[in-house]
Design an enzyme around this catalytic site. Structure first.
Site, mmCIF file in Angstrom:
data_model
loop_
_atom_site.group_PDB
_atom_site.id
_atom_site.type_symbol
_atom_site.label_atom_id
_atom_site.label_comp_id
_atom_site.label_asym_id
_atom_site.label_seq_id
_atom_site.Cartn_x
_atom_site.Cartn_y
_atom_site.Cartn_z
ATOM 1 N N CYS A 1 0.816 -1.231 0.000
ATOM 2 C CA CYS A 1 0.000 0.000 0.000
ATOM 3 C C CYS A 1 0.842 1.270 0.000
ATOM 4 O O CYS A 1 0.691 2.127 -0.874
ATOM 5 C CB CYS A 1 -0.917 0.042 1.215
ATOM 6 S SG CYS A 1 -1.893 -1.429 1.472
ATOM 7 N N HIS B 1 -1.488 6.363 1.852
ATOM 8 C CA HIS B 1 -1.368 5.399 2.940
ATOM 9 C C HIS B 1 -0.886 6.154 4.169
ATOM 10 O O HIS B 1 0.136 6.838 4.109
ATOM 11 C CB HIS B 1 -0.389 4.277 2.592
ATOM 12 C CG HIS B 1 -0.358 3.215 3.634
ATOM 13 N ND1 HIS B 1 -1.270 2.189 3.645
ATOM 14 C CD2 HIS B 1 0.408 3.056 4.713
ATOM 15 C CE1 HIS B 1 -1.034 1.426 4.699
ATOM 16 N NE2 HIS B 1 -0.023 1.934 5.369
ATOM 17 N N ASP C 1 -4.365 -0.712 -5.699
ATOM 18 C CA ASP C 1 -2.983 -0.262 -5.506
ATOM 19 C C ASP C 1 -1.944 -1.353 -5.788
ATOM 20 O O ASP C 1 -0.754 -1.070 -5.918
ATOM 21 C CB ASP C 1 -2.764 0.397 -4.135
ATOM 22 C CG ASP C 1 -3.242 -0.444 -2.964
ATOM 23 O OD1 ASP C 1 -3.852 -1.505 -3.189
ATOM 24 O OD2 ASP C 1 -3.004 -0.027 -1.809
HETATM 25 CA CA LIG Z 1 -3.212 -1.972 -0.648
#
Ligand SMILES: [Ca+2]
Ligand SMILES: [Ca+2]
Length: 484
Positions: A77, A133, A328
């Site tokens: 992420c 993130h 992602d």
């Molecule tokens: Ca992710």
């Protein structure tokens, strides 16, 4: 004469203002939707025929083109999003981990993130949900780094709905006797939530909020709206109805090969081992449940995305809004004896990417070009007529969006969070290197789509090996956490 000059100055001023306003008015809006950990298990992409995603399928039938061979810049992420949103690869920024504090790094390295760039060029940027993130673990006194710092308008994160009962894990899946503590040792969990009411779920609240902005707001500037859906990220705590959509008895498991990892040897001569989460599920004989839970989470995420797409379709912005939907990175559901992300294999690196440009992208289309999420930054600037950002590593996909059947197979790069670990993929072959561990792999995807046969030492593939290996970056930024 003075009067004439004054009039001229006023006229020039008014003209500039008019053209600026007119230019801005013509600029398309952007609806930028992230779906966390969504691999290719989407009906219209075909990664799993059991996937039920009516909204994404409808999107595809109405101009949302599937970028079939889309890869992430990093299979985790934080670095994946860090790369997409700064437009720079992890090996150039040092953003390798989920623990990195983006606002600090971006400032220190003079980078301008995608929403900041749009804001600086006449757009109103607005967001809810996970786009950036957050630094993990999230500091108690600092909740702003979910992305608030990068948008003009940012709505807080809704709370989540707890599962039925307080026992954890809900699925009762035991850890291995000597399993190291990890995110998965706690969060690899599934089970029904209280109330069976999807409208109370975090993602539903987030998507409904976005849908409402599209319905009710009268934006005086073009907008860049970023909405982050958190499912199918773990844990899969969902209303029972989503599990019921995928009956256990109908679940077919992805293909795996026993002993698959016996051809990947490290520099100490040891073979790679199956991942502990996979071993847990294997020991308990519960693969079908895990696959069911992921499919359920994907169906729920699809419903949330549908709220946004339906609202956009009914709004005055329908014909002038570019829509980008992206996962992602990918996610293993047993392939290569693995559950989760954070590998350089195809299941982790390949992800969902769908792009709709009104009047440009065709209906029901899969584009087979090899693309990377790092390409989105320059592509969106190009599509919206904004000046290029010289810091962008990716390349604009506008040519490909205009001619989706053209050849587009320049090798693409995925960095990993281990220093010196990279993957080069050209649509046919993938080359993977972990310098630290001393492993190397080469796969021929045409003959071996599941990446079962490591060809790295095969003499027939020596030229391909050499060609791809030469593309591995040799200059790398140190980990940004070690460089504060
Ligand atoms: Ca992710
Ligand atoms: Ca193998």
């Amino acid at each position: 004469m003075k009067k004439v000059i004054k009039c001229l100055i006023v006229w020039i001023g008014v003209s500039i203002a008019f053209f600026a306003a007119n230019g801005a008015a013509k600029r398309p809006n952007v609806l930028f939707i992230s779906v966390d950990d969504l691999n290719d298990w989407v009906g219209c992409i075909g990664g799993n025929p059991q996937a039920k995603t009516p909204n994404l399928d409808k999107f595809n039938s109405e101009g949302g083109m599937v970028m079939y061979d889309a890869h992430c810049a990093a299979p985790l992420c934080g670095p994946s999003r860090g790369a997409l949103l700064t437009g720079r690869y992890p090996h150039k920024t040092g953003i390798y981990q989920n623990q990195d504090h983006l606002p600090t790094i971006v400032k220190k390295k003079n980078l301008i993130t995608l929403p900041e760039y749009f804001s600086q060029h006449g757009y109103h940027t607005i967001s809810r949900g996970k786009i950036f993130h957050p630094q993990s673990p999230i500091p108690k006194d600092n909740k702003w780094n979910f992305g608030k710092w990068a948008f003009d308008e940012w709505a807080g994160r809704p709370s989540s709905v707890a599962p039925i009962g307080s026992k954890r894990p809900v699925n009762g899946l035991p850890n291995l006797p000597n399993e190291k503590k990890s995110y998965h040792s706690k969060a690899f969990d599934w089970g029904p939530t209280k109330g069976n009411d999807e409208t109370k779920m975090r993602d539903h609240v987030t998507a409904s909020w976005g849908a409402k902005q599209l319905e009710k707001r009268d934006f005086d500037k073009p907008f860049f709206m970023a909405i982050g859906i958190s499912q199918p990220h773990l844990p899969w705590h969902l209303p029972q109805k989503y599990f019921d959509m995928h009956p256990l008895e109908d679940i077919v498991l992805p293909k795996t090969l026993k002993g698959d990892l016996k051809d990947i040897k490290d520099k100490k001569g040891k073979f790679l081992k199956p991942d502990p989460t996979w071993q847990r599920v294997e020991n308990a004989g519960r693969h079908k449940e895990a696959v069911q839970a992921y499919l359920a989470a994907v169906s729920f995420a699809d419903e949330c995305v549908g709220l946004l797409l339906d609202s956009l379709a009914q709004s005055k912005y329908a014909d002038n809004t570019i829509v980008v939907i992206w996962g992602d990175h990918g996610w293993h559901l047993g392939e290569k004896l693995k559950y989760g992300k954070a590998t350089l294999w195809q299941e982790s690196c390949r992800t969902t990417l769908m792009v709709k440009v009104p009047g440009l992208t065709p209906n029901n289309k899969k584009c087979m070009g090899v693309v990377n999420l790092i390409d989105l930054y320059p592509t969106l600037l190009d599509l919206c007529g904004l000046p290029k950002n010289s810091n962008n590593d990716g390349r604009s996909l506008v040519k490909l969006l205009k001619s989706p059947d053209m050849t587009w197979n320049e090798p693409t790069l995925t960095d990993f969070y281990h220093f010196g670990a990279h993957r080069i993929y050209d649509g046919r072959y993938s080359y993977i290197v972990f310098e630290g561990k001393g492993t190397e792999e080469l796969y021929d995807h045409k003959k071996d789509p599941m990446e079962w046969k490591n060809l790295v030492a095969h003499p027939e593939y020596a030229q391909i090996y050499k060609r791809l290996k030469a593309l591995v970056p040799t200059e790398r930024e140190p980990d940004s956490r070690k460089n504060k």
